[in-house]
Design an enzyme around this catalytic site. Structure first.
Site, mmCIF file in Angstrom:
data_model
loop_
_atom_site.group_PDB
_atom_site.id
_atom_site.type_symbol
_atom_site.label_atom_id
_atom_site.label_comp_id
_atom_site.label_asym_id
_atom_site.label_seq_id
_atom_site.Cartn_x
_atom_site.Cartn_y
_atom_site.Cartn_z
ATOM 1 N N ASP A 1 1.006 -1.192 0.035
ATOM 2 C CA ASP A 1 -0.152 -0.089 0.049
ATOM 3 C C ASP A 1 1.016 1.181 0.067
ATOM 4 O OD1 ASP A 1 -2.211 1.646 0.228
ATOM 5 O OD2 ASP A 1 -2.460 1.457 2.218
ATOM 6 N N MET A 2 0.759 2.265 -1.030
ATOM 7 C CA MET A 2 1.729 3.192 -1.149
ATOM 8 C C MET A 2 1.069 4.281 0.040
ATOM 9 S SD MET A 2 3.504 2.499 -3.330
ATOM 10 C CE MET A 2 4.452 3.893 -3.613
ATOM 11 N N ASP B 1 -2.973 2.296 -5.982
ATOM 12 C CA ASP B 1 -1.853 2.316 -5.029
ATOM 13 C C ASP B 1 -1.735 1.076 -4.131
ATOM 14 O OD1 ASP B 1 -4.014 3.285 -3.674
ATOM 15 O OD2 ASP B 1 -2.572 4.582 -2.546
ATOM 16 N N GLU B 2 -2.641 0.034 -4.464
ATOM 17 C CA GLU B 2 -2.851 -0.956 -3.215
ATOM 18 C C GLU B 2 -2.799 -2.358 -4.325
ATOM 19 O OE1 GLU B 2 -6.074 -0.574 -0.757
ATOM 20 O OE2 GLU B 2 -5.748 -2.501 -0.065
#
Lengths: 401, 370
Positions: A14-15, A112-113
């Site tokens: 996860d960013m 982003d995940e």
């Protein structure tokens, strides 16, 4: 080799504050400042929500999905930026290219995940831990962005692990550590236990996962039905769900929140046309067409309704999507005349090929339909070359009421 | 107006005209019959403005005249009169009396406003042809089941009549299947084309039951109307405006695979398979190999079924899936003992024709994607 072949190794990545981090990366003057990406706050009168915020902004109690007006009240001095999705998507593509080097089994959760099943590929990197760490490092060196990474025997634990040390986290849950790791967690960390269910548990003295693990499967099933069994398993760190292979788009949708709640159907229909245009364009970009068209309508009282229909066959032209969306909207309006509208959305899904009846006349494909396809293709070409703003449909202009 | 008539005959007359009475109309006069007595003849007329039926009987007219009477009520009243004959008489401007000839049963019925009743369109003709009743009935039977019920495709919501002046083609399609019946017309006429609404053709079909002889077809292009006259009945209908699709281009001319099969055998096998079809697993698969066919269904949520039949076939193996309802509907109208199925690939239309040259019918069904 210390690992059994049957063991599963799942990474959750996860960013950290993704949109905000991209902004800070690209504009060093924003470093260490509260950055909020989302709709225009308009001096606290804005109506959208926070899409992402930097960790500096989180100190003010701001979080994503919070109304932008509230965020503004909490930190009027923050840097408010509009969502520059094209730029984030480019970065996201880079990140997923790196992820794909680690395993072909990637489940994209959002830009982003992701979940990555490295059970069959970790040995290329040494140990599963080496693989996970290498992934985090490559993302840092190649994109200059921080990712939080969790490694565990299943998706549920991997997600908890990546959250555990966020931001810039790296955490591994080994099989023998599962019990210890879960015991301290509060009950709302279990999938499916949110607000009301958590309250219910608390009322019977169940506060954390350890308490939950003390309940028998029978008792849980009796109280919560099917979900009870899931709670029983999750409380023991058992989750057999698979990482669903990447890239499967299940639906394409777009929505719009009005600056001011609107009451005129013409205004709503203009927006539906615009949304249909966007959805149709995105479908064609992905070479998709769907059987279901849905509209989402949120009224001034925040009640949200979804209406779906199958216009017949698979659709991806503006004309088809808009005419279905409009008829759904008009039907809805017949029974909800007086309320003002806050938000509208259009969605197309159900892309699966099924045994469907073929048509005799290529016309269905009538002249009109062929014209629409040609028109849409031409618009796609212009937009690909000159950007989305240059050409748009007459009738999508939204007039003030 | 005053007349007497045979109760049973008159009752039949009313029942025959009733289908043209509008069921939900805002115009009250459309729920009425126009009853007209004239020189030994009583005629009944009804219309819903799209379709009209006029039918008459010869009977004893004492006083000529006309009145509009509530259609269903009048039908019910005549239906309950027990004497062989009955009498109908207009007693005032707005009232009629109906009584049994033994004077034991009497009804008084309010008449409608005569002026409000729509004018009967005058029979104008551009085209006038005759067709054998049997042929017209056969044509309707063989095409009516595949008309479209989708009102958004209104041109398909009727039977298409097309003639070169000597031959008549009757065609229907809903975009997934198509039926064509060909017959000869009596006498010559100009070329013509007309799309007759489904409702008119089914009314015509019912009205023709038991009738023999000829039907006269008149078409008035300018007024966009068609008239079918037979016996003492005239049915007229507005035509559907618009261009019928080019049906010839979807009827396969050549095929690479022709199967000959007993009509009854493939009908039965298809019917059997519908025992396990579901809404989501609707398709019935036909696998044709050398002199053998296997008809099957695979419905994951229910189970599966197969039925084997003998066929005459020597070509390459082919598998093709159809909606069984479409196949069943078509096989029902093919009367010949044997029939041919022409196919090229699994995604090209299949053509269903009687093997006998004496029977006219061409059915085309588009397969389901395998």
């Amino acid at each position: 080799m210390p690992y059994a072949a049957s063991e599963r190794f799942i990474i959750h990545i996860d960013m950290d504050a993704f949109f905000a981090s991209v902004e800070q990366r690209d504009n060093p003057s924003l470093k260490n400042k509260p950055v909020i990406v989302g709709s225009d706050p308009k001096q606290g009168k804005g109506r959208g929500v926070v899409a992402a915020c930097s960790y500096e902004a989180r100190k003010y109690g701001i979080h994503s999905a919070m109304p932008i007006s509230q965020a503004y009240k909490k930190c009027p001095g923050a840097v408010f930026l509009p969502v520059d999705m094209d730029r984030y998507l480019k970065v996201s593509e880079k990140i997923f290219n790196i992820i794909n080097d680690f395993s072909p089994k990637v489940q994209v959760v959002s830009v982003d995940e992701a979940f990555i099943d490295i059970s069959g590929s970790w040995h290329l990197f040494g140990t599963p831990e080496d693989a996970a760490r290498r992934l985090k490092e490559r993302i840092k060196t190649e994109t200059l962005l921080n990712a939080s990474v969790g490694l565990a025997p299943n998706k549920f634990l991997a997600k908890l692990a990546s959250e555990h040390k966020k931001p810039d986290g790296f955490f591994v849950v080994r099989p023998e550590e599962i019990k210890c790791f879960l015991e301290t967690l509060s009950i709302d960390k279990i999938y499916g236990i949110g607000g009301k269910t958590a309250e219910l548990f608390k009322s019977i003295g169940i506060h954390n996962v350890k308490d939950l693990a003390g309940l028998s499967a029978d008792k849980l099933v009796e109280k919560f039905g099917k979900s009870g069994l899931r709670f029983y398993n999750l409380a023991r760190g058992v989750d057999n769900s698979e990482v669903e292979a990447a890239g499967i788009v299940k639906s394409v949708s777009n929505e719009y929140t009005f600056e001011k709640d609107i009451s005129k159907n013409e205004t709503a229909e203009a927006v539906l046309l615009k949304l249909s245009d966007k959805v149709a364009g995105r479908l064609r970009k992905k070479s998709l067409a769907g059987r279901n068209v849905s509209v989402k309508i949120r009224l001034e009282n925040f009640k949200t309704y979804t209406r779906t229909k199958q216009p017949g066959g698979k659709v991806n032209t503006v004309e088809e999507i808009y005419s279905a969306a409009r008829s759904l909207f008009r039907d809805f309006r017949r029974s909800h005349k007086s309320k003002k509208i806050r938000l509208l959305g259009v969605k197309v899904d159900n892309f699966k090929d099924k045994k469907e009846q073929l048509k005799l006349f290529a016309e269905e494909n009538s002249q009109e339909h062929k014209k629409n396809i040609r028109l849409d293709n031409a618009v796609d070409k212009i937009r690909n070359k000159y950007g989305d703003g240059l050409i748009y449909r007459a009738g999508t202009e939204i007039r003030d009421e | 107006m005053k007349f007497t008539a045979n109760t049973a005959q008159f009752s039949e007359l009313l029942t025959g005209v009733l289908p043209a009475v509008s069921t939900r109309s805002t115009l009250p006069s459309l729920s009425h019959f126009l009853v007209e007595a004239k020189s030994g003849n009583v005629s009944i007329y009804a219309t819903d403005l799209e379709i009209g039926i006029e039918s008459s009987i010869e009977t004893n007219v004492e006083k000529e005249g006309a009145a509009t009477l509530p259609a269903r009520r009048l039908t019910d009243i005549v239906g309950v009169i027990e004497t062989e004959d009955f009498a109908l008489a207009q007693t005032t401007e707005s009232q009629c009396e109906i009584k049994s000839t033994d004077n034991k049963t009497k009804f008084k019925v309010m008449a409608g406003e005569r002026e409000e009743f729509p004018v009967i369109p005058e029979l104008k003709e551009d085209i006038s042809v005759e067709i054998d009743v049997e042929r017209l009935k056969e044509g309707i039977e063989k095409t009516i089941f595949s008309v479209s019920r989708d009102e958004s495709r209104y041109v398909l919501c009727g039977i298409f009549l097309e003639s070169d002046g000597e031959n008549l083609n009757m065609i229907s399609t809903d975009g997934r299947r198509l039926s064509m019946f060909k017959t000869k017309l009596e006498g010559n006429s100009k070329k013509f084309k007309a799309i007759v609404p489904t409702k008119a053709t089914s009314i015509l079909d019912r009205a023709l039951a038991g009738d023999e002889g000829k039907v006269k077809i008149n078409i008035c292009d300018k007024e966009n109307q068609i008239y079918f006259s037979f016996g003492s009945t005239v049915i007229y209908s507005r035509l559907i405006e618009g261009d019928y699709p080019n049906y010839n281009q979807v009827i396969p001319e050549k095929s690479t695979r022709t199967v000959t099969v007993e009509t009854e055998a493939i009908y039965k096998a298809t019917r059997q398979m519908t025992a396990v079809t579901t809404k989501s697993s609707l398709a019935v698969k036909y696998k044709f190999a050398k002199n053998k066919a296997v008809v099957s269904v695979n419905a994951p949520e229910i189970g599966s079924g197969t039925s084997s039949i003998d066929v005459e076939y020597g070509g390459d193996e082919i598998e093709i899936s159809f909606n069984p309802e479409y196949v069943i509907n078509m096989l029902k109208v093919i009367k010949s003992q044997k029939m041919n199925i022409d196919m090229t690939t699994a995604i090209n239309p299949g053509k269903f024709t009687p093997a006998s040259e004496d029977e006219s019918y061409t059915g085309v069904i588009m397969p389901m994607r395998p």
